[in-house]
Design an enzyme around this catalytic site. Sequence first.
Site, PDB file in Angstrom:
ATOM      1  CE  LYS A  44     -44.955 -52.158 -39.383  1.00  0.00           C
ATOM      2  NZ  LYS A  44     -43.588 -52.691 -39.187  1.00  0.00           N
ATOM      3  CD  GLN A  88     -41.824 -56.115 -37.300  1.00  0.00           C
ATOM      4  OE1 GLN A  88     -42.414 -55.690 -38.286  1.00  0.00           O
ATOM      5  NE2 GLN A  88     -41.538 -55.352 -36.262  1.00  0.00           N
ATOM      6  CG  ASP A 111     -38.754 -51.813 -42.924  1.00  0.00           C
ATOM      7  OD1 ASP A 111     -39.660 -51.028 -42.595  1.00  0.00           O
ATOM      8  OD2 ASP A 111     -38.672 -52.971 -42.497  1.00  0.00           O
TER       9      ASP A 111
END
Length: 281
Positions: A44, A88, A111
Amino acid sequence: MQGAPVAERIRAEVAEAVGELGEVGLATVQVGENEASTIYLRLKHRAASEVEIASVDHKLPHEISEEELLGIVAELNADEGLDGILIQLPLPDHIDEARVIAAVDPVKDVDGFHPFNAGQLYLGRPTHVPATPLGLMALLAEYRIPLDGARAVVVGRSTIVGKPVAHLLLQAHATVTICHSHTDDLSRHTLDADVLVVAAGVPEIITADMVKSGAAVVDVGINRTEAGIVGDVDPDVAQRVAFLTPVPGGVGPMTVAMLLANTVRAARYRRGLLAFPGVRR
């Protein structure tokens, strides 16, 4: 349905948008050492760098307390140089994931996991949407897979893929069935699917005798086995269906590309170029 070429085009569009917006910032937060998470985050950040999104990775010790983590999230929320925040997952067992996700500024929630953004998707007014569902919907659009009136079956009911993609398919006017680990006679449902999305996390759970001839199949699974990386769909399915995403190279590149696109979207919300519900800037 190859994801890499579509993802490359989306990244080019993101790079152009970043050039117009000026500096765009993304922060990621990882708690503890998880090899898979570390690899994903490295990909990412590399992708962000390629489109000139300024990214910073906060690696925190496994033993950090929930309150300490929430304090860091609050600092990131207040940082005007950051447009997006990514927590994460998974987090360690001693930390309440739901509480941490809810603490992220919804505008910066690239997200799409914050309850506000999840609720907006449920209501048919999407703001930030999880990257994998967005990516696979973009693939279906790229390959002109008809969705209006189609029978769509989603195998998997996670909040990351299964549930969000079911809502997106409903909003595209498909007739949607969600299957999961308690579904009896799974093949009875999958054989009806014009569009089959498989996000079960079980290696090759879908075999050729479980799919309709001519269907479009999206394999979201990435499973590490002794034989290497395999999807949730047996490769032999390709001989029966019209479209199938490869593993790797299908949904994976699209997920990263859509995360970058979400970061640009967050930057536009924060600059008032797009209206974010309930936020005045």
